[in-house]
Scaffold this motif. Structure first.
Motif, PDB file in Angstrom:
ATOM      1  N   GLY A  60       8.976-109.263 -10.419  1.00 22.18           N
ATOM      2  CA  GLY A  60       8.673-110.599  -9.905  1.00 22.18           C
ATOM      3  C   GLY A  60       9.352-111.691 -10.703  1.00 22.18           C
ATOM      4  N   ASN A  61       9.367-111.579 -12.033  1.00 17.96           N
ATOM      5  CA  ASN A  61      10.034-112.585 -12.862  1.00 17.96           C
ATOM      6  C   ASN A  61      11.536-112.608 -12.618  1.00 17.96           C
ATOM      7  N   VAL A  62      12.128-111.435 -12.427  1.00 16.20           N
ATOM      8  CA  VAL A  62      13.565-111.380 -12.174  1.00 16.20           C
ATOM      9  C   VAL A  62      13.890-112.063 -10.847  1.00 16.20           C
ATOM     10  N   LEU A  63      13.065-111.836  -9.835  1.00 10.40           N
ATOM     11  CA  LEU A  63      13.291-112.483  -8.541  1.00 10.40           C
ATOM     12  C   LEU A  63      13.171-113.995  -8.665  1.00 10.40           C
ATOM     13  N   ARG A  64      12.143-114.461  -9.360  1.00 13.18           N
ATOM     14  CA  ARG A  64      11.927-115.903  -9.498  1.00 13.18           C
ATOM     15  C   ARG A  64      13.070-116.559 -10.263  1.00 13.18           C
ATOM     16  N   ALA A  65      13.638-115.859 -11.236  1.00 17.32           N
ATOM     17  CA  ALA A  65      14.723-116.419 -12.037  1.00 17.32           C
ATOM     18  C   ALA A  65      16.050-116.431 -11.300  1.00 17.32           C
ATOM     19  N   SER A  66      16.114-115.786 -10.144  1.00 12.56           N
ATOM     20  CA  SER A  66      17.397-115.606  -9.476  1.00 12.56           C
ATOM     21  C   SER A  66      17.620-116.530  -8.289  1.00 12.56           C
ATOM     22  N   VAL A  67      16.572-117.195  -7.803  1.00 11.38           N
ATOM     23  CA  VAL A  67      16.720-118.100  -6.664  1.00 11.38           C
ATOM     24  C   VAL A  67      15.894-119.350  -6.900  1.00 11.38           C
ATOM     25  N   ARG A  68      16.110-120.353  -6.068  1.00 11.05           N
ATOM     26  CA  ARG A  68      15.352-121.597  -6.166  1.00 11.05           C
ATOM     27  C   ARG A  68      14.032-121.473  -5.417  1.00 11.05           C
TER      28      ARG A  68
END
Length: 428
Positions: free
Chosen positions: A328-336
């Protein structure tokens, strides 16, 4: 804890936990129902039912994400809970294998729409970055607690009642979840960067294809599915037929895997403060590859014992947590922010696409050709996914990762939205 001081998150988290435990009881009961109807071919029946589940997730989840900002989200979540409660209540009444397939299709269609909607609501309720990180961890702990405690509760219950009564507990769980969602103040969805439904459905997939770290996660999804399918699909027949265990024995062996997942999930938040997500997740891939190879080795050596199986199942549980928890953190860090619903839905679909590949191998190949061949194929797939993740996810991935198709439009005269580079570095 400051996170649980947020009233709406508290209710929403409670709804998640209750629905999860209901789903966990269904998973145990469904395997036992399949064994009751099909005996030695229960693995094939369960594999088919779970394949239907994955088809629903892969097809429906991105469409739900595409239309979620057009619907009253609270009403939608409540309706889905009620529908799932009704379907589960009908499962104990089935008398033919095809009845299971029809009801599972309906049940999982509801779950496929519920999950991306639920995930998209959390960042709208928990707006602080550090609190959101804790919310992701709490959500994963809830999943792992369910993995551990649902089989234990099922094992205790099965000492006194028939497994059919477990479905009643699931139905009650969905209804209670619906009541808690009704008490939650869920804000309207933020407008998406995409106006056409199919564009929104495809936007998350495009983000995965264009972002190196997300391509790595796609490979890691295969590792999780390959190892996890052994536990989810084959535990029933393996415990009943190979180990000579009872219904309660099936539940306790599932609890061994859940215990490994819980142990890792409780330790990981501190570890992720010091070690990058890439390192943790690729280590988890190595653990899962080792676990699947160990499972094959046990069969080849004829060491089909309770202790050996429990150890391997625990190792697989640990490896799954090492990959799933930081995702989840990786996804959040990858898009706006306005692209989060689409990317979460894409991960939901892509991860279940991997399960769609591995469930039939565990169920159909395991039933027709034996566990040794099926698990060898799954071990090979896990190894391929682990190697793919190492190649696709660069070791030093600290550069800006927000892709243009998911970028937030910039209004003339306003400064462009800033990307949180510190979170990008941590995700790398």
């Amino acid at each position: 804890m400051r996170l649980f001081a947020i009233r709406d998150y508290r209710y929403l988290f409670g709804a998640q936990i209750i629905a999860l435990f209901g789903t966990g009881l269904t998973t145990v009961a469904l395997g036992l129902l399949a064994y009751d109807l099909a005996g030695p071919r229960a693995g094939m029946v369960l594999g088919t039912a779970l394949t239907i589940k994955m088809v629903m997730y892969v097809v429906i989840a991105p469409l739900a994400a595409a239309y979620v900002d057009r619907l009253p989200r609270r009403t939608f979540l409540v309706l889905l809970d009620v529908v799932r409660a009704a379907v589960v209540l009908a499962l104990p009444l089935v008398s033919e294998v095809w009845h299971i397939y029809v009801l599972i299709g309906l049940l999982q269609a509801g779950s496929a729409a519920f999950t991306p909607t639920f995930q998209a609501v959390i960042p709208d309720i928990v707006t602080d970055q550090s609190d959101y990180t804790r919310a992701l961890s709490a959500s994963q702990v809830a999943y792992t607690m369910e993995s551990l405690l649902s089989p234990v509760l099922a094992a205790v219950a099965l000492a006194f009642i028939s497994f059919n009564w477990l479905f009643l507990g699931t139905s009650a769980g969905f209804l209670l979840s619906a009541l808690l969602v009704l008490k939650t103040r869920i804000p309207n969805a933020r407008p998406s960067a995409h106006t056409q439904a199919w564009d929104k459905a495809a936007a998350g997939i495009r983000a995965f294809l264009r972002t190196p770290r997300l391509r790595g996660i796609m490979a890691l999804n295969l590792v999780v599915a390959a190892a996890g399918s052994i536990v989810v699909v084959n535990t029933v027949n393996y415990v009943r037929d190979e180990l000579g265990g009872s219904q309660s024995g099936v539940a306790w062996m599932l609890a061994a895997s859940g215990g490994g997942t819980l142990l890792a999930a409780l330790v990981l938040p501190r570890v992720l403060d010091r070690i990058t997500a890439r390192t943790v997740m690729t280590t988890g891939a190595g653990v899962l590859v080792g676990g699947t190879i160990a499972a094959v080795a046990l069969l080849a050596a004829g060491l089909t014992t309770w202790t050996g199986t429990a150890i391997v199942w625990t190792v697989i549980g640990i490896g799954m947590a090492l990959i799933v928890t930081p995702t989840g953190n990786v996804l959040r860090a990858s898009v706006r922010p306005n692209a989060l619903p689409e990317v979460f839905a894409a991960q939901f679909s892509l991860s279940h696409l991997a399960w769609l590949i591995t469930y039939p191998i565990a169920g159909w190949l395991g039933t027709n050709s034996g566990f040794a061949l099926a698990w060898s194929v799954l071990a090979a797939l896990a190894g391929a996914g682990a190697v793919g993740a190492l190649l696709l996810w660069p070791r030093h991935d600290g550069r800006r990762a927000v892709t243009e198709p998911t970028a937030e439009p910039v209004t003339p005269g306003r400064p462009a939205p800033r990307t949180d580079r510190s979170s990008l570095s941590k995700a790398a």
